[in-house]
Write a protein that holds these residues in place. Structure first.
Motif, short mmCIF file in Angstrom:
data_model
loop_
_atom_site.label_atom_id
_atom_site.label_comp_id
_atom_site.label_asym_id
_atom_site.label_seq_id
_atom_site.Cartn_x
_atom_site.Cartn_y
_atom_site.Cartn_z
N MET A 80 -5.15 -11.16 17.08
CA MET A 80 -5.73 -10.83 18.36
C MET A 80 -6.42 -12.05 18.97
O MET A 80 -6.30 -12.28 20.16
CB MET A 80 -6.70 -9.66 18.16
CG MET A 80 -7.40 -9.23 19.40
SD MET A 80 -6.24 -8.34 20.44
CE MET A 80 -7.29 -7.75 21.66
N LYS A 81 -7.18 -12.79 18.10
CA LYS A 81 -7.86 -13.98 18.60
C LYS A 81 -6.85 -15.00 19.12
O LYS A 81 -7.11 -15.70 20.09
CB LYS A 81 -8.71 -14.61 17.50
CG LYS A 81 -10.00 -13.91 17.22
CD LYS A 81 -10.79 -14.72 16.21
CE LYS A 81 -12.11 -14.06 15.93
NZ LYS A 81 -12.91 -14.84 14.99
N THR A 82 -5.70 -15.08 18.50
CA THR A 82 -4.68 -16.03 18.91
C THR A 82 -4.16 -15.70 20.30
O THR A 82 -3.98 -16.58 21.14
CB THR A 82 -3.51 -16.03 17.92
OG1 THR A 82 -3.99 -15.87 16.60
CG2 THR A 82 -2.73 -17.30 18.01
N LYS A 83 -3.94 -14.40 20.55
CA LYS A 83 -3.44 -13.99 21.87
C LYS A 83 -4.47 -14.27 22.95
O LYS A 83 -4.13 -14.79 24.03
CB LYS A 83 -3.09 -12.49 21.86
CG LYS A 83 -1.85 -12.15 21.10
CD LYS A 83 -1.56 -10.68 21.21
CE LYS A 83 -0.30 -10.32 20.44
NZ LYS A 83 0.00 -8.90 20.54
N VAL A 84 -5.71 -13.97 22.69
CA VAL A 84 -6.77 -14.22 23.67
C VAL A 84 -6.89 -15.72 23.93
O VAL A 84 -7.01 -16.15 25.08
CB VAL A 84 -8.11 -13.61 23.16
CG1 VAL A 84 -9.27 -14.04 24.06
CG2 VAL A 84 -8.02 -12.11 23.08
N THR A 85 -6.83 -16.50 22.88
CA THR A 85 -6.92 -17.96 23.03
C THR A 85 -5.74 -18.50 23.83
O THR A 85 -5.91 -19.33 24.73
CB THR A 85 -6.97 -18.63 21.65
OG1 THR A 85 -8.04 -18.07 20.88
CG2 THR A 85 -7.19 -20.12 21.77
N LEU A 86 -4.54 -18.01 23.54
CA LEU A 86 -3.35 -18.46 24.28
C LEU A 86 -3.42 -18.04 25.75
O LEU A 86 -3.07 -18.83 26.64
CB LEU A 86 -2.08 -17.91 23.63
CG LEU A 86 -1.68 -18.56 22.31
CD1 LEU A 86 -0.46 -17.85 21.72
CD2 LEU A 86 -1.37 -20.03 22.53
N LEU A 87 -3.88 -16.81 26.00
CA LEU A 87 -4.02 -16.36 27.40
C LEU A 87 -5.06 -17.20 28.14
O LEU A 87 -4.86 -17.57 29.30
CB LEU A 87 -4.39 -14.88 27.44
CG LEU A 87 -3.25 -13.91 27.18
CD1 LEU A 87 -3.78 -12.49 27.08
CD2 LEU A 87 -2.23 -14.01 28.27
N ALA A 88 -6.15 -17.51 27.47
CA ALA A 88 -7.19 -18.32 28.11
C ALA A 88 -6.67 -19.72 28.41
O ALA A 88 -6.91 -20.28 29.49
CB ALA A 88 -8.42 -18.39 27.20
N LEU A 89 -5.93 -20.31 27.47
CA LEU A 89 -5.36 -21.64 27.69
C LEU A 89 -4.33 -21.61 28.82
O LEU A 89 -4.28 -22.53 29.65
CB LEU A 89 -4.73 -22.17 26.40
CG LEU A 89 -5.71 -22.65 25.33
CD1 LEU A 89 -4.97 -23.01 24.05
CD2 LEU A 89 -6.49 -23.84 25.83
#
Length: 148
Positions: free
Chosen positions: A1-10
């Protein structure tokens, strides 16, 4: 989940940077955009007046020279600080009109000159489509309907 949020933010940040880069023009690009050709659209004028290639280039040269002369006269008057009366301005406009007609009469046929005068009498921007920053209102429906 953290990876998806981080990718979306980037992705969101990257798109913001890309968008900002597209909309931020350099001063040179802004200057170039302001120097877009102003004045009558010579292709449209050639169509309305039925000009051949020679006439088109000569008329464009005459109109550019005339515009520079009128602008120089205006700047000279402005530099003196004097403000001409309405009658003086009207007489000056008539003089410039006669000078332009004299120059154009060497290139245009009498019929073409008559059309040019009729189109010019309609007022700025109503006879020929003007480029960005010109005096035209962008509504050429009137000019198109009268040229048929």
């Amino acid at each position: 989940m953290k990876t998806k949020v981080t990718l979306l933010a980037l992705a969101w940040l990257a798109s913001g940077v890309a968008f900002a880069a597209e909309t931020t023009a350099t001063p040179a690009a802004q200057s170039e955009a302001r120097t877009v050709k102003r004045g009558p659209d010579m292709d449209r004028m050639a169509l309305l007046l039925d000009l051949n290639d020679y006439q088109k280039t000569e008329v464009e040269k005459i109109l550019n020279e005339h515009h520079q002369q009128v602008r120089a006269a205006h700047e000279a008057t402005r530099a003196t600080g004097a403000r001409p009366s309405r009658e003086e301005m009207k007489a000056l406009r008539e003089q410039h009109k006669q000078e332009l007609n004299a120059k154009l009469s060497g290139v245009l046929t009498p019929e073409q000159l008559k059309k040019f005068d009729a189109l010019r009498e309609r007022g700025p921007g109503r006879h020929f489509k003007r480029g960005p920053g010109g005096h035209g209102d962008g509504n050429d429906a009137d000019a198109a309907s009268t040229s048929s």
